[in-house]
Design a protein around this motif. Structure first.
Motif, PDB file in Angstrom:
ATOM      1  N   TRP A 138       0.813  -1.214   0.000  1.00 25.62           N
ATOM      2  CA  TRP A 138       0.000   0.000   0.000  1.00 25.62           C
ATOM      3  C   TRP A 138       0.849   1.268   0.000  1.00 25.62           C
ATOM      4  O   TRP A 138       0.361   2.338   0.327  1.00 25.62           O
ATOM      5  CB  TRP A 138      -0.952  -0.005   1.189  1.00 25.62           C
ATOM      6  N   GLY A 139       2.111   1.145  -0.351  1.00 27.71           N
ATOM      7  CA  GLY A 139       2.944   2.322  -0.517  1.00 27.71           C
ATOM      8  C   GLY A 139       3.746   2.748   0.696  1.00 27.71           C
ATOM      9  O   GLY A 139       4.338   3.823   0.690  1.00 27.71           O
ATOM     10  N   THR A 142       1.222   3.408   5.422  1.00 21.10           N
ATOM     11  CA  THR A 142      -0.240   3.482   5.520  1.00 21.10           C
ATOM     12  C   THR A 142      -0.698   2.991   6.898  1.00 21.10           C
ATOM     13  O   THR A 142      -1.513   3.639   7.556  1.00 21.10           O
ATOM     14  CB  THR A 142      -0.913   2.647   4.417  1.00 21.10           C
TER      15      THR A 142
END
Length: 148
Positions: A138-139, A142
């Protein structure tokens, strides 16, 4: 926007300590990531009992999420056959990728939640790997995770 969540294990903890940690952390939902959650060895953390205690003691929702659990074969190789942690970890990461958990679950479902497994600490527990895997997919950043 960061999602605040926690993780917890129930072994080496009595019920009072376990539920007090959840209350102090402000947990709203406990996500059980154990494959087998009905063992008599789980004591107060046996699925039906745990759901009742969580609701009555803490006002916390209980959810069983076996898609975040390793397979029986993985557990047996690591636990019963004293397998290598790094092999187990890599197999579990591959399993999560195969299951595509990052597309099946959304970050917001983890807000105010706590992942539950049996291990007392997160160091050699799959609940930590789940958090790290999802954060990576999710980058990064998060999930703001605190291990209780």
């Amino acid at each position: 926007m960061p999602v605040n969540m926690t993780t917890i294990g129930f072994t080496k903890s009595n019920a009072e300590n376990f539920f007090e940690r959840l209350k102090k952390a402000g947990v709203k939902k406990l996500i059980d990531v154990r494959l087998h959650n009905t063992s008599q060895l789980a004591g107060f953390a046996k699925a039906d009992d745990l759901a009742y205690f969580l609701k009555q003691i803490c006002g916390v929702q209980y959810v069983h999420q076996p898609v975040l659990a390793p397979t029986d074969q993985m557990l047996k190789a690591y636990k019963k056959e004293k397998g290598d942690w790094s092999v187990y970890e890599n197999q579990f990461i591959s399993l999560m990728a195969e299951r595509r958990i990052e597309t099946r679950l959304k970050p917001e479902m983890f807000d105010g939640s706590c992942l539950l497994c049996s291990e007392a600490t997160p160091h050699h527990c799959h609940r930590r790997i789940v958090c790290e895997y999802l954060n990576d997919k999710w980058g990064g950043g998060t999930l703001q995770v605190r291990h209780l």
